[in-house]
Design an enzyme around this catalytic site. Structure first.
Site, PDB file in Angstrom:
ATOM      1  N   ASP A   1       1.430  -6.573   4.177  1.00  0.00           N
ATOM      2  CA  ASP A   1       0.655  -7.521   3.296  1.00  0.00           C
ATOM      3  C   ASP A   1      -0.171  -8.742   3.972  1.00  0.00           C
ATOM      4  O   ASP A   1      -0.709  -9.458   3.395  1.00  0.00           O
ATOM      5  CB  ASP A   1       1.380  -8.094   2.097  1.00  0.00           C
ATOM      6  CG  ASP A   1       1.783  -7.214   1.090  1.00  0.00           C
ATOM      7  OD1 ASP A   1       0.988  -6.275   0.511  1.00  0.00           O
ATOM      8  OD2 ASP A   1       3.091  -6.927   0.632  1.00  0.00           O
TER       9      ASP A   1
ATOM     10  N   ASP B   1      -2.590   0.003  -1.794  1.00  0.00           N
ATOM     11  CA  ASP B   1      -2.825  -1.378  -1.668  1.00  0.00           C
ATOM     12  C   ASP B   1      -3.230  -1.623  -0.024  1.00  0.00           C
ATOM     13  O   ASP B   1      -3.947  -2.748   0.165  1.00  0.00           O
ATOM     14  CB  ASP B   1      -1.653  -2.292  -1.903  1.00  0.00           C
ATOM     15  CG  ASP B   1      -0.961  -1.680  -3.123  1.00  0.00           C
ATOM     16  OD1 ASP B   1      -0.804  -0.458  -3.425  1.00  0.00           O
ATOM     17  OD2 ASP B   1      -0.359  -2.501  -3.779  1.00  0.00           O
TER      18      ASP B   1
HETATM   19  N1  GLY Z   1       0.027  -5.157  -3.583  1.00  0.00           N
HETATM   20  C1  GLY Z   1       0.933  -4.921  -4.802  1.00  0.00           C
HETATM   21  C2  GLY Z   1       0.347  -5.030  -5.964  1.00  0.00           C
HETATM   22  O1  GLY Z   1      -1.025  -4.820  -6.343  1.00  0.00           O
HETATM   23  O2  GLY Z   1       0.897  -5.183  -7.050  1.00  0.00           O
END
Ligand code: GLY
Length: 392
Positions: free
Chosen positions: A111, A172
């Site tokens: 992330d 993601d």
């Molecule tokens: N990256 C985590 C979500 O989109 O919830």
């Protein structure tokens, strides 16, 4: 009736003056909500507002390690860029700096792009502060430590290797590539560019069903690099189209085209977009998962709409076919018009910008809530409209 009103709104939107009024009204509203939130946050706090649950007015706060920590400072940077309010700049700087340790620690997960590029990335774009640049470049190198050349992707969740049975990559993760592209072009290691391209190519080949809907998690054998399974984590089912996952794909491949000019990414961005648009409800705000059997009585996900609207504004610039150009741009405007209606704006209900996002439905958390990343991508999309209006 609602639908007809929206059509009317969109027709009017094509009028330039009205578009300007719409953009200003929506951004002024967003700045007002953010200022309300700032009055609710104690001075010098290290807490970052993440979400407000349905029916509540209280923010839930997180620390800089949370995956959403960059969205609040990022929203502050965009709004400072819009209205030049010096207070917003002070707060954007302060909240961005809270994330600095991420550039010095071993990677907790993928992330880092969301966290550092939304905060310091926007901060550097706007201010050119060299301290911000250092943080961005260092963090890109930290993110790259999660890359497995045998697989050709970044490991998304190191802590979940055992649970998923191997090298896991989530859709993601596409968004975090922007940090690598940027670093490779701004004084960082050139290899970061190759890592980002390879990650996107591997994802394009392994992460999608024949109809171009995305799996959430793909697991690869860490040693051989072979794909072993594709499952969900936040979606309704392994084979369902989780709305925000698809929106990450739309945004991710559009951004990869912007960064590389590789036609295969532009072609793929359109494919993943078209299946999303084709299956939307009439008001264009997706349900949290396109395959939840409870639809139309399932929660929406305004965040997926905001992410998609922002990506579609870029995609409409890149495609050559005039009909598709218009389609993507019109859909982005329609989504933003709906998000700007009293049905989706928080208004006096709470101090977030938007209502009705869904974070983790299977866990029962942040369902039909206000969430900071919906606000971030909504403001980002409005700022893209604003830049376009100014001819930038
Ligand atoms: N990256 C985590 C979500 O989109 O919830």
């Amino acid at each position: 009736m609602k639908f007809l009103l929206n059509i009317l709104l969109i027709t009017v939107l094509s009028n330039k003056l009205w578009a300007q009024a719409f953009i200003n009204k929506s951004l002024d509203y967003s700045a007002k909500q953010v200022e309300k939130t700032l009055t609710l946050i104690p001075d010098n706090t290290k807490d970052i507002p993440r979400n407000i649950n349905r029916g509540s007015t209280q923010w839930r706060f997180v620390n800089f390690r949370d995956w959403t920590s960059g969205f609040w400072p990022g929203t502050l940077w965009y709004l400072y860029e819009y209205n030049h309010d010096p207070k917003l700049k002070i707060e954007a700087d302060r909240f961005s700096r809270l994330l600095t340790p991420l550039s010095d620690e071993p990677a907790f997960d993928h992330d880092l792009g969301f966290q550092i590029f939304c905060s310091f990335g926007n901060g550097y774009r706007i201010t050119k502060n060299p301290e911000y640049k250092k943080v961005i470049l260092k963090t890109a190198d930290v993110l790259a430590t999660l890359y497995n050349p045998k697989v050709g992707t970044i490991l998304s969740w190191p802590r979940e290797v055992k649970k998923f049975g191997g090298h896991n990559t989530i859709i993601d993760n596409m968004i975090n590539l922007e940090l690598l592209f940027w670093a490779s072009k701004n004084g960082g290691n050139k290899k970061l560019y190759d890592i980002a391209v390879k990650h996107a190519e591997t994802t394009m080949n392994n992460h999608f069903r024949p109809d171009y809907t995305s799996y959430h998690v793909v697991v690869y054998d860490t040693l051989t690099g072979k794909r072993t399974k594709a499952v969900t984590h936040q979606g309704y089912a392994d084979n369902s189209m989780w709305a925000r996952g698809q929106s990450w794909a739309i945004y991710g491949f559009t951004m990869c085209f912007k960064e590389t000019k590789k036609p295969e990414f532009l072609d793929f961005a359109q494919k993943v977009t078209d299946v999303y648009l084709k299956n939307l409800p009439a008001d264009l705000i997706s349900y949290w998962d396109f395959n939840d059997p409870k639809i139309p009585n399932a929660p929406r996900d305004a965040s997926a709409a905001a992410v998609t609207a922002s990506a579609l504004i870029d995609l409409s610039k890149f495609v050559k076919d005039p009909a598709k150009k218009k389609l993507y741009f019109d859909k982005a405007k329609e989504m933003l018009a709906e998000l700007s209606s009293p049905r989706y704006q928080s208004g006096d209900k709470n101090s977030a910008i938007l209502l009705h996002s869904t974070g983790h439905h299977p866990n029962g958390t942040e369902v039909d809530a206000s969430i900071n990343y919906a606000d971030y991508y909504y403001v980002e999309a409005l700022m893209k409209l604003e830049q376009k209006r100014k001819g930038k």
